[in-house]
Motif scaffolding. Structure first.
Motif, short mmCIF file in Angstrom:
data_model
loop_
_atom_site.label_atom_id
_atom_site.label_comp_id
_atom_site.label_asym_id
_atom_site.label_seq_id
_atom_site.Cartn_x
_atom_site.Cartn_y
_atom_site.Cartn_z
N LEU A 1 -7.60 -2.69 3.33
CA LEU A 1 -7.80 -1.77 2.49
C LEU A 1 -7.46 -0.34 2.98
O LEU A 1 -6.84 0.39 2.36
CB LEU A 1 -9.49 -1.65 2.09
N ARG A 2 -7.40 0.14 4.29
CA ARG A 2 -7.11 1.22 4.92
C ARG A 2 -5.48 1.36 4.86
O ARG A 2 -4.96 2.44 4.17
CB ARG A 2 -7.53 1.48 6.34
N HIS A 3 -4.95 0.18 5.15
CA HIS A 3 -3.42 0.30 5.08
C HIS A 3 -3.06 0.35 3.62
O HIS A 3 -2.05 0.91 3.31
CB HIS A 3 -2.72 -1.09 5.51
N GLU A 4 -3.60 -0.45 2.52
CA GLU A 4 -3.07 -0.44 1.04
C GLU A 4 -3.48 0.90 0.63
O GLU A 4 -2.51 1.60 0.01
CB GLU A 4 -3.88 -1.55 0.58
N GLU A 5 -4.37 1.62 0.93
CA GLU A 5 -4.76 3.06 0.27
C GLU A 5 -4.08 4.10 0.85
O GLU A 5 -3.45 4.89 0.26
CB GLU A 5 -6.14 3.26 0.63
N THR A 6 -3.56 4.01 2.23
CA THR A 6 -2.76 5.13 2.70
C THR A 6 -1.23 4.81 2.40
O THR A 6 -0.35 5.92 2.55
CB THR A 6 -2.90 5.20 4.23
N GLU A 7 -0.73 3.71 2.51
CA GLU A 7 0.74 3.41 2.38
C GLU A 7 1.04 2.83 1.08
O GLU A 7 1.99 3.30 0.47
CB GLU A 7 0.93 2.70 3.50
N ALA A 8 0.42 1.67 0.65
CA ALA A 8 1.06 0.95 -0.49
C ALA A 8 0.59 1.71 -1.85
O ALA A 8 1.57 1.99 -2.76
CB ALA A 8 0.45 -0.48 -0.78
N LEU A 9 -0.52 2.62 -1.85
CA LEU A 9 -0.84 3.25 -3.17
C LEU A 9 -0.13 4.34 -3.27
O LEU A 9 0.42 4.74 -4.30
CB LEU A 9 -2.39 3.38 -3.21
#
Length: 236
Positions: A156-164
């Motif tokens: 979730l950290r990876h998705e929130e910081t990079e993917a989104l």
């Protein structure tokens, strides 16, 4: 709960535990609410597993049933991303992004695949406690939940910081379905990329909850690892 707004951006939620706020023209409220709910529920499961008396069978059975609901919703969320969201983002990144952007999406899919076995291991561990309640089974479940919680938190950290953030930078069209929607039947979310709200909506609750009914068949749910049993277990 707070909202952040930059010039030219839509208001974005900033919920407890959230790693980052992806500023931009796309409303990611649905995503952030789902992520908040996953973090919250795993924390609650962890606490309940440690604090529930082993002899309280009704509570353990209810907890195991609630766990299956959690698994179904998380599978739906990830399946929607893999099937509908990431392909749109991959195409947009190829047109308007950089070469490194494609690796973010590869990582997202790999992380989803890595979470599946951990979910199945937790399901088997819940079953073991219900079938034969003992401290060994409780401890095994606690270890598996801790591993899943760490793995999901990093994803979730990876998705929130990079993917989104990548979505805000390159996506110009709404995906056909929204993984921020909790319902497998709901399909397209009215909030996802358009930023519009359903009629009568007054915004996000400060205590969002996952209310979906899990689909009957989900990726990774059909097969579970062999169930570990403690030496004192007499069940077959």
């Amino acid at each position: 709960m707070s909202q952040q707004v930059q010039q030219g951006s839509k208001p974005q939620l900033n919920l407890p535990g959230q790693s980052s706020v992806a500023e931009g023209p796309r409303d990611h409220s649905g995503m952030y609410i789902m992520h908040y709910a996953f973090r919250r529920d795993l924390a609650n499961f962890t606490s309940a597993v440690q604090g529930t008396p082993l002899g309280d069978r009704d509570v353990w059975e209810a907890m195991a049933a609630r766990w299956l609901r959690f698994v179904g919703v998380l599978h739906h969320h990830h399946s929607a991303e893999d099937t509908y969201y990431w392909p749109v983002l991959r195409e947009a990144a190829a047109q308007r992004g950089t070469g490194a952007d494609a690796q973010i999406l590869v990582a997202m899919e790999d992380e989803h695949a890595g979470i599946d076995p951990s979910l199945a291991a937790c399901t088997a561990a819940f079953d073991a406690v219900v079938d034969h309640p003992c401290e060994d089974h409780r401890n095994a479940l606690a270890v598996r939940l801790a591993a899943l919680r760490e793995m999901l938190a990093e994803h979730l950290r990876h998705e929130e910081t990079e993917a989104l953030a990548l979505v805000q930078r390159v996506v110009t069209a709404c995906p056909p379905r929204c993984p921020g929607s909790s319902s497998p039947r709901r399909g397209r979310c009215t909030r996802c990329c358009t930023g519009s709200r359903p009629a009568g909506s007054r915004g996000a609750s400060t205590s969002p909850s996952v209310t979906a009914t899990p689909p009957h068949s989900e990726r990774g749910m059909a097969q579970k690892p062999a169930r570990w049993r403690c030496p004192s277990s007499q069940s077959v």
